[in-house]
Design an enzyme around this catalytic site. Sequence first.
Site, PDB file in Angstrom:
ATOM      1  N   CYS A  17     -33.882  -0.955 -41.522  1.00  0.00           N
ATOM      2  CA  CYS A  17     -32.633  -1.978 -41.794  1.00  0.00           C
ATOM      3  C   CYS A  17     -33.258  -3.038 -42.707  1.00  0.00           C
ATOM      4  CB  CYS A  17     -31.933  -2.309 -40.329  1.00  0.00           C
ATOM      5  SG  CYS A  17     -33.427  -3.473 -39.449  1.00  0.00           S
ATOM      6  N   HIS A  79     -38.533  -9.484 -33.949  1.00  0.00           N
ATOM      7  CA  HIS A  79     -37.638  -9.736 -32.713  1.00  0.00           C
ATOM      8  C   HIS A  79     -37.240 -11.102 -32.500  1.00  0.00           C
ATOM      9  CE1 HIS A  79     -40.294  -6.299 -32.521  1.00  0.00           C
ATOM     10  NE2 HIS A  79     -39.043  -5.607 -32.173  1.00  0.00           N
ATOM     11  N   GLU A 131     -36.704  -9.496 -27.972  1.00  0.00           N
ATOM     12  CA  GLU A 131     -35.772 -10.224 -28.735  1.00  0.00           C
ATOM     13  C   GLU A 131     -35.112 -11.174 -27.676  1.00  0.00           C
ATOM     14  OE1 GLU A 131     -31.185 -10.016 -30.593  1.00  0.00           O
ATOM     15  OE2 GLU A 131     -32.807  -8.225 -30.794  1.00  0.00           O
ATOM     16  N   THR A 170     -29.153  -8.093 -30.471  1.00  0.00           N
ATOM     17  CA  THR A 170     -28.529  -7.603 -31.656  1.00  0.00           C
ATOM     18  C   THR A 170     -28.619  -6.049 -31.859  1.00  0.00           C
ATOM     19  OG1 THR A 170     -30.481  -7.633 -32.885  1.00  0.00           O
ATOM     20  CG2 THR A 170     -29.197  -9.688 -33.292  1.00  0.00           C
ATOM     21  N   CYS A 200     -25.909  -6.398 -34.548  1.00  0.00           N
ATOM     22  CA  CYS A 200     -26.153  -6.310 -35.891  1.00  0.00           C
ATOM     23  C   CYS A 200     -25.405  -5.109 -36.675  1.00  0.00           C
ATOM     24  CB  CYS A 200     -27.522  -6.650 -36.474  1.00  0.00           C
ATOM     25  SG  CYS A 200     -28.330  -4.656 -36.681  1.00  0.00           S
ATOM     26  N   SER A 228     -38.061   0.804 -28.389  1.00  0.00           N
ATOM     27  CA  SER A 228     -37.187   0.590 -29.444  1.00  0.00           C
ATOM     28  C   SER A 228     -35.926   0.475 -28.965  1.00  0.00           C
ATOM     29  CB  SER A 228     -37.316   1.337 -30.744  1.00  0.00           C
ATOM     30  OG  SER A 228     -36.119   1.258 -31.648  1.00  0.00           O
ATOM     31  N   SER A 229     -35.317  -0.557 -28.789  1.00  0.00           N
ATOM     32  CA  SER A 229     -33.862  -0.812 -28.053  1.00  0.00           C
ATOM     33  C   SER A 229     -33.131  -0.187 -28.832  1.00  0.00           C
ATOM     34  CB  SER A 229     -33.489  -2.190 -27.824  1.00  0.00           C
ATOM     35  OG  SER A 229     -32.428  -2.416 -27.523  1.00  0.00           O
ATOM     36  N   ASN A 230     -32.702  -0.343 -30.193  1.00  0.00           N
ATOM     37  CA  ASN A 230     -31.923   0.358 -30.801  1.00  0.00           C
ATOM     38  C   ASN A 230     -31.737   1.820 -30.995  1.00  0.00           C
ATOM     39  OD1 ASN A 230     -32.574   1.216 -33.927  1.00  0.00           O
ATOM     40  ND2 ASN A 230     -33.667  -0.422 -33.414  1.00  0.00           N
TER      41      ASN A 230
END
Length: 316
Positions: A17, A79, A131, A170, A200, A228-230
């Site tokens: 991103c 983050h 984050e 996010t 996001c 990695s959260s996302n």
Amino acid sequence: MAKPPLTLYLAAPRGFCAGVDRAIKIVELALQKWGAPVYVRHEIVHNKFVVDDLRAKGAVFVEELDECPDDRPVVFSAHGVPKAVPAEARRREMIHVDATCPLVTKVHNEAQRHHEQGRQMIMIGHAGHPETVGTIGQLPPGEVLLVETVGDVAGLSVRDPERLAYITQTTLSVDDTAEIAAALQARFPAIVVPAHDDICYATTNRQHAVKAIAPRIDALLVIGAPNSSNSKRLVEVGRAAGCGYAQLVQRAADIDWRALDGIRAVGITAGASAPEVLVNEVIDAFRDRYDTTVELVETAQESVEFKVPRVLREPA
């Protein structure tokens, strides 16, 4: 012997991103401007391949500022960091560059604004994630309460139910967050909701793309790091959308081929901190074993770009 046929559905958008792109660029430009070593507090983004690549170029990754010498530059990760960290860097007169994603900074500013207006904050996020730690650290202790699940909402003890606002990490699941937000609004009708969704654009877009390919596939592979959260949310979204098998893999070497035995359609996506080179590595691994057809499923186009900090745009 003929290879069995297989269709790979490639989700788009996927991978880097704008915030990740910018953060990596910041470390590379800092190395160009000041030479090695440049210290980085916390993994710049959650991806081992990216971190190893920057380490090879002269970046030194540390967990805390006290591991950094005063006379070398330090970069803060994408983050975000608690306010105390840049304050300490200023006190030590260190060169410091903030690579916090601008969309995370937007949430920090939102929290600060509500605090100044006398509201206590509730943050929807994951405990211990950098984050979340960074966002909670924008305000004095006790000013931000964390909830991770709908169940947590019932146990909240707030100062004044009439003076509350909520923010979110996010990189959360859009659907899970909507449920928690609904529970907050049901329990605290006066709570102020974010003017724009804090999750996001990149997280949202990658989740939508997974939902679009889910009906066509027997299995989903998400390329990303276990911290990695996302990326982890993409696996959950795939499972919730009906993928019988959804797995997080860091690289092609992590693929469990036995689990894919007999499968004819596989979806591939990548978390926001996973580079495209790792996606290509996975596609090549499938081509080695299957007569592979690749189909792109694009649900959005992304054109977001973030500038690097001014200090890196100026000559040394």
